[in-house]
Design an enzyme around this catalytic site. Structure first.
Site, mmCIF file in Angstrom:
data_model
loop_
_atom_site.group_PDB
_atom_site.id
_atom_site.type_symbol
_atom_site.label_atom_id
_atom_site.label_comp_id
_atom_site.label_asym_id
_atom_site.label_seq_id
_atom_site.Cartn_x
_atom_site.Cartn_y
_atom_site.Cartn_z
ATOM 1 N N LYS A 226 62.743 -20.347 52.351
ATOM 2 C CA LYS A 226 63.085 -19.455 51.250
ATOM 3 C C LYS A 226 64.427 -19.802 50.610
ATOM 4 C CE LYS A 226 59.907 -15.768 52.232
ATOM 5 N NZ LYS A 226 59.682 -14.350 52.577
ATOM 6 N N ARG A 266 56.486 -16.370 60.539
ATOM 7 C CA ARG A 266 55.546 -16.986 59.596
ATOM 8 C C ARG A 266 56.226 -18.210 59.003
ATOM 9 N NH1 ARG A 266 54.562 -16.928 54.069
ATOM 10 N NH2 ARG A 266 52.354 -16.875 53.440
#
Length: 302
Positions: A226, A266
């Site tokens: 991210k 994840r």
């Protein structure tokens, strides 16, 4: 060492594991920020999912709609066409499949095709029918902290105290889900890293992850590749490193999340996080051994 808190129902092969699980990402999209559509074709997506399982992923998360910042929604029919065949093929070959969707219809068809988990980045806010699907199916449900769709979420980063605000808003979702008939043992919480959290707001959520774990529900952490990691790793030119160059940092987050009691991480690159959670399991087991020895020695002294 506190046992990992697993949601139900999941196969005993997973719930018997006393460690953080690893969920591998299968993006069946042409515009994912992390892989640029490498797995967009169904055959490629299926093979990628199976490869993640071979690399040690405990679950694979199949999604057909990008939630990258600024992404536009795709029609329901397109999402169904992308997701359902991949879910069916992976489930048929023994993979434990999660469907990454905010739409109740996609969730229901994916469950019918063999998915066992619904991973909803909106926590049920995007589709009022989602809670009913979760309640009637009994499936495991990941409720993420969310304030708006990808095209507007960056404008919604307004917090008095990001840890307390996210905690409170997630508990509001739990109350709403339970009022709709969802059982508490089905629910997993996700702090929503990167969603209405552009940069520095993500770090307090990770640093105080134990406050979310202490709520008594399993917690999923999705930090993989991210933006906030890209900015952290920026070079002298201040340019964020590319998504694929964030995997080592992702594995570091997986290590710390596992040590904080997360149920699952994840990730896009499975191998590093599989190693990370196993190291944490062994490390905490070693601490437990030391605590037993201390207890025995103190008992002998008494």
């Amino acid at each position: 060492m506190t046992a990992v808190r697993h949601p139900q129902p999941l196969p005993s092969a997973l719930t018997s594991l006393d460690r953080t699980l690893v969920m591998g990402v299968v993006n069946v999209t042409p515009d994912s920020f992390s892989d640029g559509g490498r797995w967009f074709e169904p055959a490629a997506a299926i093979e990628h999912g199976l490869q993640l399982v071979r690399q040690g992923a405990d679950l694979v998360d199949v999604g057909g709609e990008s939630t990258r910042p600024g992404a536009q929604r795709v029609p329901l029919s397109v999402e169904l066409e992308r997701v359902v065949p991949v879910v069916a093929a992976l489930s048929a070959q023994g993979a434990v499949v999660s469907v990454d969707t905010t739409r109740a219809e996609v969730a229901q068809q994916a469950l019918d095709a063999g998915a066992l988990v619904i991973n909803d980045v909106s926590g049920g806010l995007a589709d009022p029918e989602m809670a009913g699907v979760v309640a009637s199916s009994g499936a495991v449900y990941v409720a993420m902290h969310w304030r708006g769709h990808a095209d507007v979420m960056d404008d919604l980063e307004h917090y008095d105290d990001v840890v307390e605000d996210v905690r409170r808003e997630l508990l509001d979702r739990v109350d709403a889900l339970e009022s709709a008939g969802v059982r508490r043992h089905q629910i997993v919480l996700d702090p929503g890293l990167g969603f209405s959290k552009v940069g520095s707001a993500n770090w307090p959520l990770l640093g105080c992850l134990d406050e979310l774990v202490d709520l008594g529900l399993p917690v999923l952490v999705g930090a993989s590749r991210k933006r906030f990691l890209g900015h952290l790793l920026a070079g002298p030119d201040s340019e964020p490193v590319a998504p694929a160059e964030r995997d080592r940092a992702t594995a570091a987050v997986s290590t710390l999340a596992a040590a904080s009691g997360a149920w699952c991480v994840r990730v896009h690159d499975v191998t590093g996080s599989v190693d990370a959670v196993r190291v944490v399991q062994a490390w905490l087991g070693g601490q437990q051994h030391g605590e037993r020895l201390d207890g025995q020695m103190n008992g002998d002294r008494g």
